[in-house]
Write a protein that holds these residues in place. Structure first.
Motif, PDB file in Angstrom:
ATOM      1  N   VAL A 103      24.697   7.359  33.816  1.00  0.00           N
ATOM      2  CA  VAL A 103      24.923   7.805  32.448  1.00  0.00           C
ATOM      3  C   VAL A 103      23.637   8.350  31.832  1.00  0.00           C
ATOM      4  O   VAL A 103      23.662   9.301  31.043  1.00  0.00           O
ATOM      5  CB  VAL A 103      25.515   6.648  31.600  1.00  0.00           C
ATOM      6  CG1 VAL A 103      24.472   5.587  31.298  1.00  0.00           C
ATOM      7  CG2 VAL A 103      26.111   7.186  30.306  1.00  0.00           C
ATOM      8  N   LEU A 104      22.483   7.801  32.206  1.00  0.00           N
ATOM      9  CA  LEU A 104      21.220   8.320  31.710  1.00  0.00           C
ATOM     10  C   LEU A 104      20.969   9.736  32.211  1.00  0.00           C
ATOM     11  O   LEU A 104      20.555  10.624  31.464  1.00  0.00           O
ATOM     12  CB  LEU A 104      20.068   7.407  32.145  1.00  0.00           C
ATOM     13  CG  LEU A 104      19.815   6.163  31.301  1.00  0.00           C
ATOM     14  CD1 LEU A 104      18.770   5.286  31.963  1.00  0.00           C
ATOM     15  CD2 LEU A 104      19.362   6.551  29.897  1.00  0.00           C
ATOM     16  N   THR A 105      21.235   9.957  33.503  1.00  0.00           N
ATOM     17  CA  THR A 105      20.993  11.279  34.090  1.00  0.00           C
ATOM     18  C   THR A 105      21.869  12.342  33.447  1.00  0.00           C
ATOM     19  O   THR A 105      21.394  13.413  33.058  1.00  0.00           O
ATOM     20  CB  THR A 105      21.241  11.242  35.607  1.00  0.00           C
ATOM     21  OG1 THR A 105      20.398  10.243  36.198  1.00  0.00           O
ATOM     22  CG2 THR A 105      20.920  12.588  36.231  1.00  0.00           C
ATOM     23  N   PHE A 106      23.173  12.057  33.330  1.00  0.00           N
ATOM     24  CA  PHE A 106      24.076  13.018  32.693  1.00  0.00           C
ATOM     25  C   PHE A 106      23.724  13.196  31.219  1.00  0.00           C
ATOM     26  O   PHE A 106      23.827  14.302  30.670  1.00  0.00           O
ATOM     27  CB  PHE A 106      25.527  12.569  32.840  1.00  0.00           C
ATOM     28  CG  PHE A 106      26.121  12.899  34.178  1.00  0.00           C
ATOM     29  CD1 PHE A 106      26.233  14.216  34.592  1.00  0.00           C
ATOM     30  CD2 PHE A 106      26.563  11.904  35.026  1.00  0.00           C
ATOM     31  CE1 PHE A 106      26.775  14.539  35.832  1.00  0.00           C
ATOM     32  CE2 PHE A 106      27.111  12.203  36.263  1.00  0.00           C
ATOM     33  CZ  PHE A 106      27.220  13.521  36.672  1.00  0.00           C
ATOM     34  N   GLY A 107      23.325  12.110  30.558  1.00  0.00           N
ATOM     35  CA  GLY A 107      22.951  12.200  29.148  1.00  0.00           C
ATOM     36  C   GLY A 107      21.726  13.070  28.946  1.00  0.00           C
ATOM     37  O   GLY A 107      21.662  13.877  28.005  1.00  0.00           O
ATOM     38  N   ILE A 108      20.751  12.948  29.830  1.00  0.00           N
ATOM     39  CA  ILE A 108      19.532  13.742  29.729  1.00  0.00           C
ATOM     40  C   ILE A 108      19.826  15.212  30.024  1.00  0.00           C
ATOM     41  O   ILE A 108      19.287  16.118  29.383  1.00  0.00           O
ATOM     42  CB  ILE A 108      18.453  13.186  30.685  1.00  0.00           C
ATOM     43  CG1 ILE A 108      17.983  11.807  30.177  1.00  0.00           C
ATOM     44  CG2 ILE A 108      17.270  14.138  30.783  1.00  0.00           C
ATOM     45  CD1 ILE A 108      17.131  11.054  31.175  1.00  0.00           C
ATOM     46  N   LEU A 109      20.688  15.463  31.025  1.00  0.00           N
ATOM     47  CA  LEU A 109      21.074  16.837  31.331  1.00  0.00           C
ATOM     48  C   LEU A 109      21.784  17.481  30.132  1.00  0.00           C
ATOM     49  O   LEU A 109      21.506  18.634  29.764  1.00  0.00           O
ATOM     50  CB  LEU A 109      21.982  16.864  32.555  1.00  0.00           C
ATOM     51  CG  LEU A 109      22.483  18.237  33.018  1.00  0.00           C
ATOM     52  CD1 LEU A 109      21.305  19.143  33.348  1.00  0.00           C
ATOM     53  CD2 LEU A 109      23.403  18.092  34.218  1.00  0.00           C
ATOM     54  N   LEU A 110      22.688  16.735  29.509  1.00  0.00           N
ATOM     55  CA  LEU A 110      23.372  17.223  28.311  1.00  0.00           C
ATOM     56  C   LEU A 110      22.370  17.503  27.196  1.00  0.00           C
ATOM     57  O   LEU A 110      22.462  18.513  26.492  1.00  0.00           O
ATOM     58  CB  LEU A 110      24.411  16.193  27.857  1.00  0.00           C
ATOM     59  CG  LEU A 110      25.152  16.475  26.543  1.00  0.00           C
ATOM     60  CD1 LEU A 110      25.969  17.757  26.660  1.00  0.00           C
ATOM     61  CD2 LEU A 110      26.056  15.294  26.179  1.00  0.00           C
ATOM     62  N   ALA A 111      21.391  16.608  27.058  1.00  0.00           N
ATOM     63  CA  ALA A 111      20.377  16.775  26.017  1.00  0.00           C
ATOM     64  C   ALA A 111      19.571  18.041  26.235  1.00  0.00           C
ATOM     65  O   ALA A 111      19.263  18.766  25.282  1.00  0.00           O
ATOM     66  CB  ALA A 111      19.450  15.555  25.995  1.00  0.00           C
ATOM     67  N   LEU A 112      19.216  18.343  27.492  1.00  0.00           N
ATOM     68  CA  LEU A 112      18.422  19.540  27.771  1.00  0.00           C
ATOM     69  C   LEU A 112      19.201  20.806  27.416  1.00  0.00           C
ATOM     70  O   LEU A 112      18.639  21.739  26.831  1.00  0.00           O
ATOM     71  CB  LEU A 112      18.008  19.568  29.244  1.00  0.00           C
ATOM     72  CG  LEU A 112      17.128  20.757  29.651  1.00  0.00           C
ATOM     73  CD1 LEU A 112      15.830  20.753  28.862  1.00  0.00           C
ATOM     74  CD2 LEU A 112      16.845  20.740  31.143  1.00  0.00           C
ATOM     75  N   VAL A 113      20.485  20.848  27.757  1.00  0.00           N
ATOM     76  CA  VAL A 113      21.306  22.013  27.438  1.00  0.00           C
ATOM     77  C   VAL A 113      21.388  22.210  25.919  1.00  0.00           C
ATOM     78  O   VAL A 113      21.213  23.320  25.399  1.00  0.00           O
ATOM     79  CB  VAL A 113      22.713  21.869  28.038  1.00  0.00           C
ATOM     80  CG1 VAL A 113      23.621  22.991  27.559  1.00  0.00           C
ATOM     81  CG2 VAL A 113      22.652  21.855  29.563  1.00  0.00           C
TER      82      VAL A 113
END
Length: 337
Positions: A103-113
């Motif tokens: 969930v951290l990895t997907f959350g960070i990817l979403l944050a970057l976009v």
């Protein structure tokens, strides 16, 4: 600062490779992350970020290199405050250790976009309207005052707008269902608590971005530097989360330090706006900004450790910026969504 299409492509490709590596570690191989592993990956991402600054400095000049390092330091320090809220989210939803990486990895990817979109919007507004420097500066000063006033409070994750909406309109399971975010139960498609956690992290980061992006524009007006500073600060968050989870409670003056940094950059932006109107108004140089930020962070950490030694019961808080009225009949609660 002119970045060619090839330059942007190589940068985005390099960041994509690092995210793919992070995605593979966090999603394809879910496991409990120990201290040694977290320390190794945190060190790796910091070294990569520092090395990238050397590339910027040698290719475009050390003026831009200094702006990159100042921007990275601002984003990295503000990202630590993100971690406070991430810890609260994980504990609130009792996320199992082996699923926290995903969930951290997907959350960070979403944050970057989302941040890339906001950076493009911010750069466009600053290029078209010089008064945006004034508005950004006032926004940061207001945020600094609010953060300082509510520095001893924590975010209320359960009342996050996205979380409330998801629970109202989507069917949610009680179990984590082997780490899936969406699954089927009795032939019906449902979301799991892990999906709700992702929404909470994404929604929280949007609020943080509204402060951090104007802050980094305060040390550089180059959209490229703003983007890479954000990207490299976010890249190390997954590993940093597991490294400092047990240490965050010791940084009792972190919210105060971040409030001072935001206020300083807010003043810097206002001076930049005023300097365009009159050369008599001084400007704050990048080396001076870098020194001020470094001093504030150093004093914050040292003062926090001294406080903990004198008062072991003291505990740090994430700080709160937005005050939201709750439903009628319930007491008001200060919170950050």
């Amino acid at each position: 600062m002119e970045i060619s299409v090839l330059g942007w492509g190589l940068t985005l490709g390099f960041i994509a490779v690092l995210f793919a590596l992070d995605l593979g570690l966090g999603v394809l191989r879910p496991h409990h992350v120990g201290f040694k592993e977290a320390a190794a990956w945190s060190t790796f991402y910091v070294l990569v970020a520092l090395a990238f600054g050397l590339v910027v400095g040698t290719q475009f000049g050390w003026g831009y290199g200094g702006e990159y390092y100042a921007g990275y330091l601002v984003e990295k320090s503000l990202s630590v405050d993100n971690l406070f809220v991430f810890v609260i989210i994980m504990s609130t939803f009792a996320v199992p250790d082996k699923y926290q990486q995903e969930v951290l990895t997907f959350g960070i990817l979403l944050a970057l976009v989302l941040r890339a979109i906001l950076i493009a919007l911010g750069a466009t507004l600053l290029a078209l309207f010089s008064f945006m420097f004034l508005l950004f500066g006032l926004l940061l000063i207001w945020t600094a005052v609010q953060l300082f006033r509510h520095r001893n409070e924590d975010a209320n994750v359960e009342d996050n707008l996205l979380v409330r909406a998801a629970r109202r309109f989507l069917p949610v399971t009680d179990e984590y269902m082997d780490g899936h975010m969406v699954t089927r139960v009795d032939g019906r498609r449902v979301v799991t608590p892990l999906f709700i956690v992702l929404l909470a992290i994404g929604g929280t980061d949007i609020l943080f971005a509204l402060d951090s992006i104007p802050a980094v524009f305060g040390v550089t007006q180059e959209a490229y530097i703003v983007f890479v500073a954000n990207a490299f600060a976010l890249l190390g968050l997954r590993a940093l989360f597991f490294l400092v989870t047990g240490l965050l409670d010791r940084l009792v003056y972190l919210s105060t330090g971040l409030a001072l940094i935001l206020a300083f950059i807010g003043v810097k932006l206002i001076l930049h706006w005023a300097h365009d109107l009159s050369d008599a108004v001084p400007v704050v140089t990048t080396p001076f900004s870098l020194a001020v930020i470094a001093v504030i962070l150093t004093v914050t950490v040292v003062a926090s450790l001294v406080k903990i030694r004198r008062d072991p019961s003291a505990r740090a808080h994430s700080g709160s910026v937005v005050v939201v009225s709750r439903a009628p009949g319930r007491p008001q609660e200060k919170k950050e969504e």
